[in-house]
Write a protein that holds these residues in place. Sequence first.
Motif, PDB file in Angstrom:
ATOM      1  N   LEU A 231      13.484 -49.366  19.715  1.00  0.00           N
ATOM      2  CA  LEU A 231      12.575 -48.733  20.673  1.00  0.00           C
ATOM      3  C   LEU A 231      11.182 -48.546  20.080  1.00  0.00           C
ATOM      4  O   LEU A 231      10.180 -48.665  20.797  1.00  0.00           O
ATOM      5  N   THR A 232      11.117 -48.250  18.786  1.00  0.00           N
ATOM      6  CA  THR A 232       9.809 -48.128  18.137  1.00  0.00           C
ATOM      7  C   THR A 232       9.041 -49.444  18.243  1.00  0.00           C
ATOM      8  O   THR A 232       7.842 -49.458  18.560  1.00  0.00           O
ATOM      9  N   TYR A 233       9.742 -50.541  18.019  1.00  0.00           N
ATOM     10  CA  TYR A 233       9.105 -51.858  18.124  1.00  0.00           C
ATOM     11  C   TYR A 233       8.689 -52.140  19.567  1.00  0.00           C
ATOM     12  O   TYR A 233       7.577 -52.633  19.819  1.00  0.00           O
ATOM     13  N   ILE A 234       9.572 -51.823  20.525  1.00  0.00           N
ATOM     14  CA  ILE A 234       9.260 -52.098  21.934  1.00  0.00           C
ATOM     15  C   ILE A 234       8.082 -51.256  22.409  1.00  0.00           C
ATOM     16  O   ILE A 234       7.203 -51.747  23.135  1.00  0.00           O
ATOM     17  N   PHE A 235       8.054 -49.983  22.006  1.00  0.00           N
ATOM     18  CA  PHE A 235       6.947 -49.112  22.424  1.00  0.00           C
ATOM     19  C   PHE A 235       5.611 -49.581  21.852  1.00  0.00           C
ATOM     20  O   PHE A 235       4.569 -49.421  22.482  1.00  0.00           O
ATOM     21  N   LYS A 236       5.653 -50.165  20.650  1.00  0.00           N
ATOM     22  CA  LYS A 236       4.426 -50.687  20.062  1.00  0.00           C
ATOM     23  C   LYS A 236       4.050 -52.042  20.663  1.00  0.00           C
ATOM     24  O   LYS A 236       2.891 -52.455  20.583  1.00  0.00           O
ATOM     25  N   ASN A 237       5.025 -52.714  21.248  1.00  0.00           N
ATOM     26  CA  ASN A 237       4.795 -54.023  21.876  1.00  0.00           C
ATOM     27  C   ASN A 237       5.377 -53.995  23.290  1.00  0.00           C
ATOM     28  O   ASN A 237       6.426 -54.606  23.554  1.00  0.00           O
ATOM     29  N   PRO A 238       4.734 -53.274  24.206  1.00  0.00           N
ATOM     30  CA  PRO A 238       5.297 -53.046  25.548  1.00  0.00           C
ATOM     31  C   PRO A 238       5.218 -54.247  26.483  1.00  0.00           C
ATOM     32  O   PRO A 238       4.512 -54.237  27.490  1.00  0.00           O
TER      33      PRO A 238
ATOM     34  N   PHE B  71       6.854 -50.247  36.372  1.00  0.00           N
ATOM     35  CA  PHE B  71       8.282 -50.301  36.069  1.00  0.00           C
ATOM     36  C   PHE B  71       8.553 -50.851  34.671  1.00  0.00           C
ATOM     37  O   PHE B  71       9.571 -50.514  34.050  1.00  0.00           O
ATOM     38  N   PHE B  72       7.664 -51.690  34.166  1.00  0.00           N
ATOM     39  CA  PHE B  72       7.879 -52.307  32.862  1.00  0.00           C
ATOM     40  C   PHE B  72       7.334 -51.465  31.709  1.00  0.00           C
ATOM     41  O   PHE B  72       7.296 -51.924  30.574  1.00  0.00           O
ATOM     42  N   ASN B  73       6.914 -50.236  32.015  1.00  0.00           N
ATOM     43  CA  ASN B  73       6.459 -49.311  30.971  1.00  0.00           C
ATOM     44  C   ASN B  73       7.689 -48.776  30.232  1.00  0.00           C
ATOM     45  O   ASN B  73       8.431 -47.956  30.766  1.00  0.00           O
ATOM     46  N   PRO B  74       7.934 -49.230  28.997  1.00  0.00           N
ATOM     47  CA  PRO B  74       9.180 -48.857  28.299  1.00  0.00           C
ATOM     48  C   PRO B  74       9.289 -47.371  27.996  1.00  0.00           C
ATOM     49  O   PRO B  74      10.396 -46.833  27.901  1.00  0.00           O
ATOM     50  N   GLN B  75       8.156 -46.671  27.833  1.00  0.00           N
ATOM     51  CA  GLN B  75       8.189 -45.251  27.502  1.00  0.00           C
ATOM     52  C   GLN B  75       8.891 -44.435  28.578  1.00  0.00           C
ATOM     53  O   GLN B  75       9.538 -43.429  28.284  1.00  0.00           O
TER      54      GLN B  75
END
Length: 257
Positions: free
Chosen positions: A55-62, A121-125
């Motif tokens: 999730l840390t990686y996804i939030f940094k690369n949304p 909708f694609f905002n991972p946060q």
Amino acid sequence: MNGIVKLNLLQFLLIYLLLLVVLAIMKKCKINQTKLLVVASMRMTAQLVLAGFVLTYIFKNPHPPFTVGYLVLMSGFSVYTVLSRNKDLNRRFKGVVALSLVTTGLAIVVFFITAVVKVNFFNPQYTIPISGMIMGNAMTGVSLGLKTFTQNIKTERGKIDTLINLGVTPQKILTPFVNTSLETALLPTLNSMLGMGVILLPGMMTGQILSGTLPTTAILYQIAIIIAITAVTCVSVFCSLFFGYRTLYNKRNQMII
């Protein structure tokens, strides 16, 4: 408001001392689930640590593919967990359960993100944690509903066979089992709603408050998510059972279980 206090490794490891208390009580009460507790604790820790890095990686690369991929993984794991706990279901029933769980869960997630929160909708946060709460509770509700339904069917098998021989249709016989199972699946959520705000400060609200969000904002989010959880539990269990029980008899109203 102050931000959340970060835990160092030593502070974090202290919480595992509480598991020793649980193990001691289980041993005293002769509950033979020590291995399950240890395995579950280790598995939970490993899965959450891994999820934290991902999730840390996804939030940094949304990027949208990452969000969609995580949702697919989450949905697949939910279906697998439910079906692995209900191996006696026939193939068609399993298909109904999988379809009900995934479509209901994702539909309510889309509604919550796009209509209630009104973010991309694609905002991972927002999408990933909210999807986790909604899909997780749907998974638990469906598992509980199916377990109640199948156990009641087995317990009342003799009565069911008698009613069938008397000419009663399977629909009339099985509908009460569906209703009872749905009620059982909903009760934990409804009971938790009764104590919220007085006895219980739920996880989402607590997390937001700890991170510095105003309690009034956290309350609105918590009310919204618990209503979404109630809806997804009700609809997913209802669809799983209402359409699934029809796979238990054929066109000539003969039971095939």
